[in-house]
Design a protein around this motif. Structure first.
Motif, PDB file in Angstrom:
ATOM      1  N   SER A  11      -4.295  15.967  -7.036  1.00  0.00           N
ATOM      2  CA  SER A  11      -5.384  16.549  -7.869  1.00  0.00           C
ATOM      3  C   SER A  11      -5.564  17.824  -7.113  1.00  0.00           C
ATOM      4  CB  SER A  11      -6.491  15.761  -7.936  1.00  0.00           C
ATOM      5  OG  SER A  11      -7.201  15.853  -6.718  1.00  0.00           O
ATOM      6  N   SER A  12      -6.446  18.588  -8.135  1.00  0.00           N
ATOM      7  CA  SER A  12      -6.766  20.152  -7.825  1.00  0.00           C
ATOM      8  C   SER A  12      -7.737  19.881  -6.487  1.00  0.00           C
ATOM      9  CB  SER A  12      -7.729  20.852  -8.758  1.00  0.00           C
ATOM     10  OG  SER A  12      -6.677  21.055  -9.975  1.00  0.00           O
ATOM     11  N   TYR A  13      -8.505  18.739  -6.358  1.00  0.00           N
ATOM     12  CA  TYR A  13      -9.388  18.557  -5.420  1.00  0.00           C
ATOM     13  C   TYR A  13      -8.745  18.153  -3.830  1.00  0.00           C
ATOM     14  CZ  TYR A  13     -12.950  18.759  -8.734  1.00  0.00           C
ATOM     15  OH  TYR A  13     -14.010  19.195  -9.942  1.00  0.00           O
ATOM     16  N   HIS A  14      -7.594  17.652  -4.058  1.00  0.00           N
ATOM     17  CA  HIS A  14      -6.639  17.162  -3.073  1.00  0.00           C
ATOM     18  C   HIS A  14      -6.095  18.554  -2.722  1.00  0.00           C
ATOM     19  CE1 HIS A  14      -2.991  15.374  -1.397  1.00  0.00           C
ATOM     20  NE2 HIS A  14      -3.979  15.381  -0.774  1.00  0.00           N
ATOM     21  N   ARG A  15      -5.781  19.396  -3.346  1.00  0.00           N
ATOM     22  CA  ARG A  15      -5.089  20.606  -2.982  1.00  0.00           C
ATOM     23  C   ARG A  15      -6.113  21.334  -2.340  1.00  0.00           C
ATOM     24  NH1 ARG A  15      -4.478  25.900  -4.717  1.00  0.00           N
ATOM     25  NH2 ARG A  15      -2.304  26.999  -4.408  1.00  0.00           N
ATOM     26  N   LEU A  16      -7.300  21.402  -2.832  1.00  0.00           N
ATOM     27  CA  LEU A  16      -8.488  22.129  -2.434  1.00  0.00           C
ATOM     28  C   LEU A  16      -8.907  21.784  -0.917  1.00  0.00           C
ATOM     29  CD1 LEU A  16     -10.986  24.075  -2.249  1.00  0.00           C
ATOM     30  CD2 LEU A  16     -12.189  22.351  -3.349  1.00  0.00           C
ATOM     31  N   LEU A  17      -8.737  20.429  -0.596  1.00  0.00           N
ATOM     32  CA  LEU A  17      -9.019  19.653   0.499  1.00  0.00           C
ATOM     33  C   LEU A  17      -7.892  20.215   1.547  1.00  0.00           C
ATOM     34  CD1 LEU A  17     -10.587  17.824   2.517  1.00  0.00           C
ATOM     35  CD2 LEU A  17      -8.962  15.930   1.528  1.00  0.00           C
ATOM     36  N   VAL A  18      -6.786  20.057   1.365  1.00  0.00           N
ATOM     37  CA  VAL A  18      -5.539  20.449   2.223  1.00  0.00           C
ATOM     38  C   VAL A  18      -5.733  21.912   2.374  1.00  0.00           C
ATOM     39  CG1 VAL A  18      -3.141  20.570   2.340  1.00  0.00           C
ATOM     40  CG2 VAL A  18      -4.156  18.741   1.423  1.00  0.00           C
ATOM     41  N   ASN A  19      -5.939  22.834   1.389  1.00  0.00           N
ATOM     42  CA  ASN A  19      -5.992  24.133   1.601  1.00  0.00           C
ATOM     43  C   ASN A  19      -7.277  24.567   2.622  1.00  0.00           C
ATOM     44  OD1 ASN A  19      -5.442  26.684   1.309  1.00  0.00           O
ATOM     45  ND2 ASN A  19      -5.559  26.922  -0.764  1.00  0.00           N
ATOM     46  N   VAL A  20      -8.484  24.033   2.475  1.00  0.00           N
ATOM     47  CA  VAL A  20      -9.593  24.398   3.277  1.00  0.00           C
ATOM     48  C   VAL A  20      -9.053  23.864   4.653  1.00  0.00           C
ATOM     49  CG1 VAL A  20     -11.682  23.648   3.828  1.00  0.00           C
ATOM     50  CG2 VAL A  20     -11.223  24.384   1.391  1.00  0.00           C
ATOM     51  N   LEU A  21      -8.586  22.732   5.089  1.00  0.00           N
ATOM     52  CA  LEU A  21      -8.274  22.336   6.269  1.00  0.00           C
ATOM     53  C   LEU A  21      -7.162  23.209   6.951  1.00  0.00           C
ATOM     54  CD1 LEU A  21      -8.223  18.342   5.931  1.00  0.00           C
ATOM     55  CD2 LEU A  21     -10.034  19.669   6.822  1.00  0.00           C
ATOM     56  N   TYR A  22      -6.061  23.673   5.999  1.00  0.00           N
ATOM     57  CA  TYR A  22      -5.139  24.448   6.801  1.00  0.00           C
ATOM     58  C   TYR A  22      -5.705  25.833   6.876  1.00  0.00           C
ATOM     59  CZ  TYR A  22      -0.747  26.970   6.755  1.00  0.00           C
ATOM     60  OH  TYR A  22       0.448  27.525   7.177  1.00  0.00           O
ATOM     61  N   SER A  23      -6.591  26.398   5.989  1.00  0.00           N
ATOM     62  CA  SER A  23      -7.096  27.552   6.401  1.00  0.00           C
ATOM     63  C   SER A  23      -7.897  27.653   7.478  1.00  0.00           C
ATOM     64  CB  SER A  23      -8.128  28.132   4.986  1.00  0.00           C
ATOM     65  OG  SER A  23      -7.047  28.165   3.909  1.00  0.00           O
ATOM     66  N   SER A  24      -8.755  26.574   7.673  1.00  0.00           N
ATOM     67  CA  SER A  24      -9.761  26.467   9.034  1.00  0.00           C
ATOM     68  C   SER A  24      -8.771  26.449  10.022  1.00  0.00           C
ATOM     69  CB  SER A  24     -10.515  25.224   8.886  1.00  0.00           C
ATOM     70  OG  SER A  24     -11.137  24.932   9.815  1.00  0.00           O
ATOM     71  N   ASN A  25      -7.817  25.731  10.120  1.00  0.00           N
ATOM     72  CA  ASN A  25      -6.978  25.704  11.284  1.00  0.00           C
ATOM     73  C   ASN A  25      -6.462  26.977  11.481  1.00  0.00           C
ATOM     74  OD1 ASN A  25      -7.382  23.226  12.398  1.00  0.00           O
ATOM     75  ND2 ASN A  25      -6.037  22.327  10.708  1.00  0.00           N
ATOM     76  N   TRP A  26      -5.928  27.645  10.575  1.00  0.00           N
ATOM     77  CA  TRP A  26      -5.355  29.108  10.475  1.00  0.00           C
ATOM     78  C   TRP A  26      -6.282  30.101  11.258  1.00  0.00           C
ATOM     79  CZ3 TRP A  26      -6.688  33.670   7.982  1.00  0.00           C
ATOM     80  CH2 TRP A  26      -5.809  34.909   8.207  1.00  0.00           C
ATOM     81  N   LEU A  27      -7.493  30.025  10.686  1.00  0.00           N
ATOM     82  CA  LEU A  27      -8.655  30.784  11.193  1.00  0.00           C
ATOM     83  C   LEU A  27      -9.042  30.405  12.771  1.00  0.00           C
ATOM     84  CD1 LEU A  27     -10.971  31.111   8.214  1.00  0.00           C
ATOM     85  CD2 LEU A  27      -9.886  33.158   9.257  1.00  0.00           C
ATOM     86  N   GLY A  28      -9.312  29.291  12.965  1.00  0.00           N
ATOM     87  CA  GLY A  28      -9.361  28.911  14.310  1.00  0.00           C
ATOM     88  C   GLY A  28      -8.050  29.250  15.330  1.00  0.00           C
ATOM     89  N   ASN A  29      -6.941  29.197  14.843  1.00  0.00           N
ATOM     90  CA  ASN A  29      -5.940  29.701  15.692  1.00  0.00           C
ATOM     91  C   ASN A  29      -6.071  31.305  16.047  1.00  0.00           C
ATOM     92  OD1 ASN A  29      -4.791  26.900  16.112  1.00  0.00           O
ATOM     93  ND2 ASN A  29      -3.503  27.070  14.473  1.00  0.00           N
ATOM     94  N   ALA A  30      -6.303  31.852  14.937  1.00  0.00           N
ATOM     95  CA  ALA A  30      -6.387  33.457  15.069  1.00  0.00           C
ATOM     96  C   ALA A  30      -7.522  33.634  15.886  1.00  0.00           C
ATOM     97  CB  ALA A  30      -6.559  33.964  13.618  1.00  0.00           C
ATOM     98  N   GLN A  31      -8.666  33.140  15.741  1.00  0.00           N
ATOM     99  CA  GLN A  31      -9.863  33.227  16.508  1.00  0.00           C
ATOM    100  C   GLN A  31      -9.364  32.678  18.013  1.00  0.00           C
ATOM    101  OE1 GLN A  31     -12.823  34.616  15.508  1.00  0.00           O
ATOM    102  NE2 GLN A  31     -13.755  34.631  17.314  1.00  0.00           N
ATOM    103  N   MET A  32      -8.921  31.863  18.173  1.00  0.00           N
ATOM    104  CA  MET A  32      -8.440  31.429  19.564  1.00  0.00           C
ATOM    105  C   MET A  32      -7.486  32.620  20.402  1.00  0.00           C
ATOM    106  SD  MET A  32      -6.493  27.810  20.808  1.00  0.00           S
ATOM    107  CE  MET A  32      -5.141  28.489  19.982  1.00  0.00           C
ATOM    108  N   GLN A  33      -6.445  33.131  19.589  1.00  0.00           N
ATOM    109  CA  GLN A  33      -5.746  34.177  20.024  1.00  0.00           C
ATOM    110  C   GLN A  33      -6.306  35.504  20.448  1.00  0.00           C
ATOM    111  OE1 GLN A  33      -2.495  33.799  21.063  1.00  0.00           O
ATOM    112  NE2 GLN A  33      -2.944  31.542  20.566  1.00  0.00           N
ATOM    113  N   LEU A  34      -7.547  35.597  19.619  1.00  0.00           N
ATOM    114  CA  LEU A  34      -8.174  36.674  19.651  1.00  0.00           C
ATOM    115  C   LEU A  34      -9.098  36.699  20.989  1.00  0.00           C
ATOM    116  CD1 LEU A  34     -10.346  38.684  17.354  1.00  0.00           C
ATOM    117  CD2 LEU A  34     -11.462  37.851  19.132  1.00  0.00           C
ATOM    118  N   LEU A  35      -9.645  35.494  21.378  1.00  0.00           N
ATOM    119  CA  LEU A  35     -10.510  35.273  22.489  1.00  0.00           C
ATOM    120  C   LEU A  35      -9.654  34.944  23.843  1.00  0.00           C
ATOM    121  CD1 LEU A  35     -13.042  32.981  20.766  1.00  0.00           C
ATOM    122  CD2 LEU A  35     -13.252  35.138  21.663  1.00  0.00           C
ATOM    123  N   LYS A  36      -8.317  34.618  23.803  1.00  0.00           N
ATOM    124  CA  LYS A  36      -7.324  34.359  24.941  1.00  0.00           C
ATOM    125  C   LYS A  36      -7.626  35.441  25.853  1.00  0.00           C
ATOM    126  CE  LYS A  36      -3.270  31.739  25.673  1.00  0.00           C
ATOM    127  NZ  LYS A  36      -2.153  31.486  25.074  1.00  0.00           N
TER     128      LYS A  36
END
Length: 166
Positions: free
Chosen positions: A14-39
């Motif tokens: 569903s659209s809500y399932h797509r949203l859930l996956v997209n938010v989780l994926y984007s959160s991980n993407w941002l978290g990884n970018a932040q981790m690389q910035l702080l390293k």
């Protein structure tokens, strides 16, 4: 790119399932970018969050349990973070005068100096977001995420803007 191409999935339930996956994926993407910035600065995102909370209250000390309440990652072990930041000489621990069982923490000059250096790198990262989203899009996305979490601020802002109560 879309979430479908990023994770190589052609359909969602569903659209809500797509949203859930997209938010989780984007959160991980941002978290990884932040981790690389702080390293290069030798700290983790949880330590960075901890230091920013302390900087926001500087020059006043803050109780560890208050910091825990304000952490972005609610699973962070604040006592362990204090110990790590003490070893790096970025904070100081003091006894709480009103409650001997509580521990106060204050950021020191070395911690403030480190955050100043990180702020410059953070601005560069925000510049990437600025290239991809307008201010209005960033505000809308932020508002929608607040709304998704049921944040009171999002509901209040929506009431003010649209004149509706939820």
């Amino acid at each position: 790119m879309s979430i479908e191409s990023d994770i190589r999935q052609t359909a969602f339930n569903s659209s809500y399932h797509r949203l859930l996956v997209n938010v989780l994926y984007s959160s991980n993407w941002l978290g990884n970018a932040q981790m690389q910035l702080l390293k290069p600065f030798g700290i983790t995102s949880q330590q960075f969050n901890f230091l920013r909370i302390l900087r926001g209250r500087f020059p006043d000390p803050v109780k560890v349990n208050e910091i825990t309440e304000r952490m972005l990652d609610k699973m962070s072990n604040a006592s362990r973070l204090v110990d790590k930041l003490l070893l790096k000489k970025l904070v100081e621990r003091t006894e709480c005068p009103s409650d001997r069982r509580a521990v106060n923490v204050i950021i020191n000059q070395k911690g403030l100096d480190l955050l100043t250096k990180i702020d410059a790198a953070q601005l560069q990262f925000e510049g990437i977001m600025e290239q991809r989203l307008t201010i209005e899009e960033a505000d809308t996305l932020s508002h929608l995420l607040d709304q998704l979490r049921g944040s009171e601020l999002a509901q209040t802002a929506e009431e003010e803007v649209y004149g509706v109560e939820q």
